[in-house]
Scaffold this active site. Structure first.
Site, short mmCIF file in Angstrom:
data_model
loop_
_atom_site.label_atom_id
_atom_site.label_comp_id
_atom_site.label_asym_id
_atom_site.label_seq_id
_atom_site.Cartn_x
_atom_site.Cartn_y
_atom_site.Cartn_z
N ASP A 50 -11.38 31.72 -15.28
CA ASP A 50 -12.89 31.11 -15.42
C ASP A 50 -12.94 29.75 -14.65
O ASP A 50 -13.45 29.86 -13.90
CB ASP A 50 -13.39 31.50 -16.29
CG ASP A 50 -13.18 30.75 -17.75
OD1 ASP A 50 -11.52 30.77 -18.15
OD2 ASP A 50 -13.13 30.23 -18.26
N THR A 82 -10.45 28.21 -12.32
CA THR A 82 -10.73 28.47 -11.61
C THR A 82 -11.78 29.49 -10.51
O THR A 82 -11.79 28.25 -9.82
CB THR A 82 -9.54 29.56 -10.70
OG1 THR A 82 -8.06 29.14 -11.81
CG2 THR A 82 -8.56 29.76 -9.66
N ASP A 106 -5.55 37.13 -20.82
CA ASP A 106 -6.93 37.11 -22.25
C ASP A 106 -7.34 38.52 -21.61
O ASP A 106 -8.71 38.78 -22.08
CB ASP A 106 -8.30 35.67 -22.04
CG ASP A 106 -6.56 34.93 -22.60
OD1 ASP A 106 -5.47 34.78 -23.03
OD2 ASP A 106 -6.73 33.95 -23.13
N MET A 151 -1.52 35.63 -28.03
CA MET A 151 -2.38 34.77 -27.12
C MET A 151 -4.03 35.49 -26.99
O MET A 151 -4.86 37.06 -27.28
CB MET A 151 -2.48 34.75 -26.21
CG MET A 151 -1.53 34.01 -26.10
SD MET A 151 -0.75 32.75 -23.71
CE MET A 151 0.31 31.09 -24.63
N GLY A 152 -5.30 34.73 -26.71
CA GLY A 152 -5.87 35.09 -26.87
C GLY A 152 -6.89 34.07 -27.06
O GLY A 152 -7.29 34.49 -28.24
N GLU A 191 -4.89 34.37 -31.01
CA GLU A 191 -4.94 32.67 -31.83
C GLU A 191 -5.88 32.43 -31.98
O GLU A 191 -6.33 31.25 -32.58
CB GLU A 191 -4.00 32.19 -30.25
CG GLU A 191 -4.90 32.37 -28.83
CD GLU A 191 -4.50 31.26 -27.96
OE1 GLU A 191 -3.47 30.87 -28.42
OE2 GLU A 191 -4.97 31.87 -27.02
N ARG A 219 5.93 37.47 -42.64
CA ARG A 219 6.38 37.11 -41.81
C ARG A 219 5.63 36.67 -41.05
O ARG A 219 4.56 38.19 -40.19
CB ARG A 219 8.17 37.39 -41.64
CG ARG A 219 8.79 37.33 -43.00
CD ARG A 219 9.37 36.27 -43.19
NE ARG A 219 10.84 36.32 -43.60
CZ ARG A 219 10.94 36.19 -45.12
NH1 ARG A 219 9.71 35.89 -46.16
NH2 ARG A 219 11.88 36.10 -46.02
N GLN A 253 4.40 36.80 -22.75
CA GLN A 253 3.16 37.76 -22.63
C GLN A 253 3.19 36.99 -21.43
O GLN A 253 2.25 37.75 -20.77
CB GLN A 253 2.07 37.37 -23.05
CG GLN A 253 2.22 38.02 -24.85
CD GLN A 253 0.85 37.35 -26.28
OE1 GLN A 253 0.27 37.76 -26.26
NE2 GLN A 253 1.43 35.94 -26.67
O1 F6P Z 1 -6.11 31.48 -21.12
C1 F6P Z 1 -4.96 32.33 -20.95
C2 F6P Z 1 -3.90 31.57 -22.15
O2 F6P Z 1 -2.86 32.45 -22.29
C3 F6P Z 1 -4.49 31.03 -23.53
O3 F6P Z 1 -4.72 32.43 -24.07
C4 F6P Z 1 -3.78 30.16 -24.12
O4 F6P Z 1 -4.19 30.30 -25.32
C5 F6P Z 1 -3.53 29.66 -23.32
O5 F6P Z 1 -3.17 30.22 -22.02
C6 F6P Z 1 -2.64 28.87 -23.79
O6 F6P Z 1 -1.63 27.89 -21.68
P1 F6P Z 1 -0.58 26.55 -21.89
O7 F6P Z 1 -0.09 26.86 -23.26
O8 F6P Z 1 -0.33 27.03 -20.77
O9 F6P Z 1 -2.42 25.15 -21.61
#
Ligand code: F6P
Length: 383
Positions: A119, A121, A143, A185-186, A238, A284, A292
């Site tokens: 988004d 970009t 994501d 991630m997310g 996350e 754990r 990912q």
């Molecule tokens: O936007 C994609 C993503 O994978 C997010 O889920 C994550 O928070 C972010 O990139 C982390 O990006 P970087 O650590 O490269 O700044």
């Protein structure tokens, strides 16, 4: 007539970047169009740093379909509409340097720019289009949260990696009678957590769209215990946050002004500690992180990326600039970048990738939510 086009890959990398690049280059070559790649995303456009791309024998875009990463690099801190510079007094300033980019495009006579990214970009792509640049977007992000398309490239690979992790956590969790938490991630959208939880048969999926009640999760795990299941697998995005609580921030990143500069991380560990207390089982956490994003794309992503690359070049041939290649009702299509950007209308004000940008989030009527609930995956609420 198009003679010369250029690609830039921008934002966090995903598996499939190279497959898109290859799709564009091959379609360009088949139409006698020269194709170039700007190095490190919008930074390459600003510094006028580019190279010729070719799929001829020994060419740099040859044999790249299965390759992870991006042969032309990518950048996560290149908002050229709000670019970080150090002035003569050594102070940090943010400047709009987009006109330098536009001059570079004109000087080298590029007829179209392809912007591969999420988004943030696409927000810059839309701003360039408003300023007269022929530009076409291709939706990237693990994501899966770019607006107006049903799927972004890179997402399927991320889900597959998470699914494999869930499979592996299942066997170790079962052996040691533990709760195994997987943080994926997310940031604002829980697609990876939700879909990988279904694919891997996890017991719980916590996503940003549904603030969780840890007691609901604990009760799901205790019910499993009652049925003799002394292990559980919990997938946490996350960006998941507790009811009346905040997202867990690990630090800051420097992605420029106006974007979300928080580095997320830690919610998995937090959930594991709380579940230990509430259930009496050992827990754990594993944080999957950049696994990912790296590595070879799945078959699905190779095909999707190739489709996106060829469609983007097709849109250029048809003169449909200022659009994003998308998947709509399962088919290739395009939408105006204006619709993708949505509420971040002002040029350069923000670069997207903020909590307010027009992202595609998980909605409660989505088939994945219904499917997860039907097979008994706890989503951290009481439904
Ligand atoms: O936007 C994609 C993503 O994978 C997010 O889920 C994550 O928070 C972010 O990139 C982390 O990006 P970087 O650590 O490269 O700044």
């Amino acid at each position: 007539m198009l003679k010369k086009v250029a690609i830039l890959a921008n934002g966090g990398d995903v598996a499939g970047f190279n497959a898109v690049i290859r799709g564009i280059v091959k379609t360009a070559e088949n139409n006698d169009i020269e194709c170039y790649g700007f190095i490190d995303g919008y930074n390459g456009l600003l510094k006028n740093n580019f190279e010729k791309l070719s799929t001829a024998e020994e060419g740099n875009a040859e044999g790249i379909l299965p390759k992870g990463g991006s042969i032309i690099g990518s950048s996560t801190n290149a908002n050229v509409f709000n670019y970080k510079v150090i002035n003569e007094n050594g102070e940090v300033e943010y400047k709009d340097l987009s006109d330098i980019c536009i001059e570079n495009i004109k000087k080298d006579e590029f007829d179209c720019i392809f912007a591969l990214g999420g988004d943030g970009t696409q927000k810059s792509a839309r701003d360039f289009f408003v300023k007269g640049v022929n530009i076409i977007g291709v939706p990237k992000t693990i994501d899966n949260d770019v607006a107006c398309t049903e799927i972004t490239f890179g997402y399927n690979t991320a889900v597959s990696v998470a699914m494999e992790a869930i499979d592996r956590l299942h066997t170790t969790g079962e052996t040691h009678h533990r709760i195994m938490v997987l943080e994926v991630m997310g940031r604002y959208a829980g697609w990876i957590a939700l879909e990988s939880a279904i694919a891997g048969g996890a017991d719980v999926a916590l996503i940003p769209e549904i603030p969780y009640d840890i007691n609901s999760v604990a009760s799901k795990i205790k019910n499993r215990q009652k049925r003799g299941k002394n292990f559980s697998v919990v997938v946490v995005a996350e960006g998941a946050k507790p009811l009346d609580g905040e997202i867990t921030v690990a630090g800051t990143r420097d992605n420029g002004k106006g974007v979300d500069n928080t580095k997320l991380g830690g919610v998995g560990e937090k959930v594991a500690r709380e579940l230990e207390k509430l259930t009496g089982l050992e827990a754990r956490n594993t944080t999957l992180g950049y696994m990912q994003r790296g590595g070879t794309p799945t078959a699905f992503d190779r095909v999707l990326s190739t489709k996106y690359g060829t469609k983007a070049m097709q849109l250029a041939l048809e003169g449909k600039f200022g659009t994003l290649a998308v998947i709509k009702n399962g088919k290739l299509d395009s939408v105006p970048l204006e619709d993708v950007v949505g509420n971040n209308k002002e040029i350069g004000a923000v670069s997207g990738n903020t909590a307010n940008s027009n992202q595609r989030k998980v909605t409660m009527d989505d088939d994945l939510v219904k499917t997860a609930r039907s097979v008994g995956i706890n989503l951290g609420d009481w439904e």
